[in-house]
Motif scaffolding. Structure first.
Motif, PDB file in Angstrom:
ATOM      1  N   LEU A 252      43.540  52.183  55.064  1.00  0.00           N
ATOM      2  CA  LEU A 252      45.152  51.686  55.187  1.00  0.00           C
ATOM      3  C   LEU A 252      45.166  50.748  54.138  1.00  0.00           C
ATOM      4  O   LEU A 252      46.432  50.442  53.744  1.00  0.00           O
ATOM      5  N   LEU A 253      44.362  49.707  54.180  1.00  0.00           N
ATOM      6  CA  LEU A 253      44.203  48.485  53.069  1.00  0.00           C
ATOM      7  C   LEU A 253      44.290  49.019  51.826  1.00  0.00           C
ATOM      8  O   LEU A 253      44.891  48.348  50.820  1.00  0.00           O
ATOM      9  N   ASN A 254      43.535  50.128  51.379  1.00  0.00           N
ATOM     10  CA  ASN A 254      43.542  50.705  49.962  1.00  0.00           C
ATOM     11  C   ASN A 254      44.953  51.309  49.691  1.00  0.00           C
ATOM     12  O   ASN A 254      45.455  51.276  48.681  1.00  0.00           O
ATOM     13  N   ILE A 255      45.627  51.783  50.680  1.00  0.00           N
ATOM     14  CA  ILE A 255      47.055  52.215  50.561  1.00  0.00           C
ATOM     15  C   ILE A 255      47.995  51.200  50.269  1.00  0.00           C
ATOM     16  O   ILE A 255      48.779  51.194  49.395  1.00  0.00           O
ATOM     17  N   ILE A 256      47.711  50.089  51.075  1.00  0.00           N
ATOM     18  CA  ILE A 256      48.628  48.698  50.877  1.00  0.00           C
ATOM     19  C   ILE A 256      48.401  48.268  49.401  1.00  0.00           C
ATOM     20  O   ILE A 256      49.427  47.786  48.707  1.00  0.00           O
ATOM     21  N   PHE A 257      47.053  48.325  49.194  1.00  0.00           N
ATOM     22  CA  PHE A 257      46.863  47.467  47.704  1.00  0.00           C
ATOM     23  C   PHE A 257      47.474  48.517  46.633  1.00  0.00           C
ATOM     24  O   PHE A 257      48.202  48.134  45.621  1.00  0.00           O
ATOM     25  N   SER A 258      47.262  49.898  46.820  1.00  0.00           N
ATOM     26  CA  SER A 258      47.744  50.645  45.645  1.00  0.00           C
ATOM     27  C   SER A 258      49.151  50.814  45.847  1.00  0.00           C
ATOM     28  O   SER A 258      49.924  50.790  44.332  1.00  0.00           O
ATOM     29  N   CYS A 259      50.060  50.544  46.797  1.00  0.00           N
ATOM     30  CA  CYS A 259      51.486  50.125  46.626  1.00  0.00           C
ATOM     31  C   CYS A 259      51.806  48.965  45.933  1.00  0.00           C
ATOM     32  O   CYS A 259      52.863  49.025  45.240  1.00  0.00           O
ATOM     33  N   ILE A 260      51.180  47.948  46.258  1.00  0.00           N
ATOM     34  CA  ILE A 260      51.474  46.623  45.884  1.00  0.00           C
ATOM     35  C   ILE A 260      51.280  46.775  44.358  1.00  0.00           C
ATOM     36  O   ILE A 260      51.944  46.467  43.392  1.00  0.00           O
ATOM     37  N   PHE A 261      50.158  47.601  43.910  1.00  0.00           N
ATOM     38  CA  PHE A 261      49.760  47.734  42.270  1.00  0.00           C
ATOM     39  C   PHE A 261      50.725  48.580  41.667  1.00  0.00           C
ATOM     40  O   PHE A 261      51.012  48.109  40.686  1.00  0.00           O
ATOM     41  N   GLN A 262      51.371  49.541  42.242  1.00  0.00           N
ATOM     42  CA  GLN A 262      52.273  50.365  41.880  1.00  0.00           C
ATOM     43  C   GLN A 262      53.525  49.895  41.317  1.00  0.00           C
ATOM     44  O   GLN A 262      54.387  50.045  40.303  1.00  0.00           O
ATOM     45  N   LYS A 263      53.811  48.622  42.063  1.00  0.00           N
ATOM     46  CA  LYS A 263      55.254  48.072  41.711  1.00  0.00           C
ATOM     47  C   LYS A 263      55.161  47.384  40.610  1.00  0.00           C
ATOM     48  O   LYS A 263      56.140  47.219  39.995  1.00  0.00           O
ATOM     49  N   ASP A 264      53.974  46.813  39.849  1.00  0.00           N
ATOM     50  CA  ASP A 264      54.009  46.160  38.628  1.00  0.00           C
ATOM     51  C   ASP A 264      53.102  46.832  37.737  1.00  0.00           C
ATOM     52  O   ASP A 264      51.867  46.437  37.181  1.00  0.00           O
ATOM     53  N   TYR A 265      53.220  48.584  37.895  1.00  0.00           N
ATOM     54  CA  TYR A 265      51.959  49.096  37.553  1.00  0.00           C
ATOM     55  C   TYR A 265      51.386  48.964  35.976  1.00  0.00           C
ATOM     56  O   TYR A 265      50.370  48.518  35.790  1.00  0.00           O
ATOM     57  N   ASP A 266      52.401  48.956  34.946  1.00  0.00           N
ATOM     58  CA  ASP A 266      52.020  48.846  33.487  1.00  0.00           C
ATOM     59  C   ASP A 266      51.315  47.399  33.507  1.00  0.00           C
ATOM     60  O   ASP A 266      50.274  47.199  32.775  1.00  0.00           O
ATOM     61  N   LYS A 267      51.942  46.383  33.933  1.00  0.00           N
ATOM     62  CA  LYS A 267      51.541  45.148  33.934  1.00  0.00           C
ATOM     63  C   LYS A 267      50.058  45.012  34.463  1.00  0.00           C
ATOM     64  O   LYS A 267      48.874  44.319  33.906  1.00  0.00           O
ATOM     65  N   ASN A 268      49.880  45.488  35.897  1.00  0.00           N
ATOM     66  CA  ASN A 268      48.482  45.391  36.464  1.00  0.00           C
ATOM     67  C   ASN A 268      47.566  46.043  35.753  1.00  0.00           C
ATOM     68  O   ASN A 268      46.409  45.573  35.718  1.00  0.00           O
ATOM     69  N   VAL A 269      47.827  47.193  35.126  1.00  0.00           N
ATOM     70  CA  VAL A 269      46.847  48.068  34.376  1.00  0.00           C
ATOM     71  C   VAL A 269      46.281  47.238  33.158  1.00  0.00           C
ATOM     72  O   VAL A 269      45.249  47.029  32.730  1.00  0.00           O
ATOM     73  N   SER A 270      47.296  46.671  32.499  1.00  0.00           N
ATOM     74  CA  SER A 270      47.037  45.987  31.261  1.00  0.00           C
ATOM     75  C   SER A 270      46.268  44.639  31.485  1.00  0.00           C
ATOM     76  O   SER A 270      45.036  44.391  31.040  1.00  0.00           O
ATOM     77  N   ASN A 271      46.443  43.776  32.416  1.00  0.00           N
ATOM     78  CA  ASN A 271      45.731  42.908  32.784  1.00  0.00           C
ATOM     79  C   ASN A 271      44.451  42.960  33.251  1.00  0.00           C
ATOM     80  O   ASN A 271      43.415  42.215  33.224  1.00  0.00           O
ATOM     81  N   LYS A 272      44.321  44.035  34.066  1.00  0.00           N
ATOM     82  CA  LYS A 272      43.108  44.437  34.641  1.00  0.00           C
ATOM     83  C   LYS A 272      41.999  44.773  33.537  1.00  0.00           C
ATOM     84  O   LYS A 272      40.804  44.324  33.499  1.00  0.00           O
ATOM     85  N   ILE A 273      42.498  45.662  32.567  1.00  0.00           N
ATOM     86  CA  ILE A 273      41.637  46.189  31.452  1.00  0.00           C
ATOM     87  C   ILE A 273      41.294  44.832  30.821  1.00  0.00           C
ATOM     88  O   ILE A 273      40.226  44.833  30.300  1.00  0.00           O
ATOM     89  N   SER A 274      42.391  44.050  30.363  1.00  0.00           N
ATOM     90  CA  SER A 274      42.236  42.950  29.338  1.00  0.00           C
ATOM     91  C   SER A 274      41.072  42.057  30.160  1.00  0.00           C
ATOM     92  O   SER A 274      40.348  41.455  29.434  1.00  0.00           O
ATOM     93  N   TYR A 275      41.266  41.621  31.378  1.00  0.00           N
ATOM     94  CA  TYR A 275      40.260  40.698  31.926  1.00  0.00           C
ATOM     95  C   TYR A 275      38.797  41.445  32.059  1.00  0.00           C
ATOM     96  O   TYR A 275      37.887  40.754  31.730  1.00  0.00           O
ATOM     97  N   ASP A 276      38.718  42.727  32.459  1.00  0.00           N
ATOM     98  CA  ASP A 276      37.357  43.096  32.530  1.00  0.00           C
ATOM     99  C   ASP A 276      36.745  43.409  31.096  1.00  0.00           C
ATOM    100  O   ASP A 276      35.526  43.235  30.926  1.00  0.00           O
ATOM    101  N   LYS A 277      37.593  43.524  29.941  1.00  0.00           N
ATOM    102  CA  LYS A 277      36.830  43.413  28.694  1.00  0.00           C
ATOM    103  C   LYS A 277      36.370  42.215  28.127  1.00  0.00           C
ATOM    104  O   LYS A 277      35.284  41.864  27.453  1.00  0.00           O
ATOM    105  N   ARG A 278      37.088  41.121  28.802  1.00  0.00           N
ATOM    106  CA  ARG A 278      36.642  39.626  28.525  1.00  0.00           C
ATOM    107  C   ARG A 278      35.649  38.990  29.314  1.00  0.00           C
ATOM    108  O   ARG A 278      34.744  38.302  28.879  1.00  0.00           O
TER     109      ARG A 278
END
Length: 291
Positions: A252-278
């Motif tokens: 249930l918590l993974n579903i909630i997180f995923s739905c929150i993530f999806q609301k700003d999908y492109d931004k969140n993907v970009s930020n997470k990848i950028s953070y992880d690489k750094r």
């Protein structure tokens, strides 16, 4: 309080009623196909004793018990040979058999949890969490383990999730809450006294409350602004481990997180990848690797 929880707690039960409760808990879904006379025969009791027990736990009679207990167990007449989530493997099982049984159990628990989701309520919960600047989570034990993983995921997309793990701190957090806060309480039983007290405090503070708890008329559910149900086939005490409830909570918590993530999908993907690489210590250019 759910039927299963009341049968486990045995509050003010006579010895005969305790024996009936033990039999029901041990045989689970099998009891649902029995008449009151058959159950009386198997428990060396009488139909009148069984009816009295049903009334003692807040039901009108044996038929009412079967209807409501089957709902708690998410009983499906077409899939009655399911894994026992309390004892999903036996002492003589091989490691391969344990692997397969846990795989089957996990699939069943997730399928059960999906069936319990009111998707309109889920959308409202996601919108609420997205709208509020932070989320305060309350729970104990296994609930907090699931919440910590959720907090970690949310932090990585810039969402603030507050938790307190020291004794008494959750009470202070609720006391200092107000209508501008958003709360989530996670409790499988829905009967933990400290969490019910916290829910009462949050209600007084006019804080909206999201509740994740099992099916049944437990006390915590009455304080929910929005409610999501955890799969409810797991017993409170008699089990190997909280396999089912933990998996259902995390799902249930993974579903909630995923739905929150999806609301700003492109931004969140970009930020997470950028953070992880750094900053991910596994990356060759991570600051940690420069030390």
């Amino acid at each position: 309080m759910s039927i299963m929880t009341q049968l486990e707690f045995e509050l003010n039960f006579t010895q005969s009623e305790k024996e009936i409760a033990h039999y029901i808990l041990d045989h689970g879904e099998g009891v649902l196909s029995m008449s009151v006379k058959e159950l009386a025969h198997h428990t060396y009791s009488s139909p009148a004793t069984i009816v009295r027990l049903c009334k003692k736990i807040g039901l009108t009679g044996y038929n009412d018990f079967k209807i409501k207990y089957s709902a708690e167990l998410q009983y499906d007449l077409h899939h009655s040979n399911r894994i026992d989530v309390n004892f999903p493997f036996d002492k003589d099982d091989s490691s391969k058999m344990i692997c397969h049984k846990l795989e089957t159990m996990s699939q069943e628990v997730i399928a059960d949890t999906i069936q319990l989701i009111d998707f309109d309520v889920l959308d409202m919960i996601v919108d609420m969490i997205y709208k509020y600047p932070s989320l305060d989570i309350y729970g104990y034990g296994n609930s907090m383990l699931a919440a910590m993983s959720f907090q970690h995921k949310m932090m990585r997309i810039g969402r603030d999730v507050n938790m307190r793990i020291l004794q008494g701190e959750q009470g202070f957090l609720s006391y200092n809450s107000n209508k501008n806060h958003l709360a989530m309480i996670i409790s499988y039983s829905g009967e933990t006294k400290q969490l019910i007290q916290i829910a009462q405090t949050l209600k007084e503070k006019q804080t909206p409350i999201i509740v994740l708890t099992s099916i049944g008329d437990n006390h915590l559910s009455h304080y929910a602004t929005y409610l999501l149900n955890i799969g409810s086939r797991e017993k409170i005490f008699t089990k190997i481990a909280p396999f089912s409830s933990q998996l259902s909570m995390e799902y249930l918590l993974n579903i909630i997180f995923s739905c929150i993530f999806q609301k700003d999908y492109d931004k969140n993907v970009s930020n997470k990848i950028s953070y992880d690489k750094r900053y991910d210590i596994r990356h060759p250019d991570s600051p940690v690797n420069d030390e």
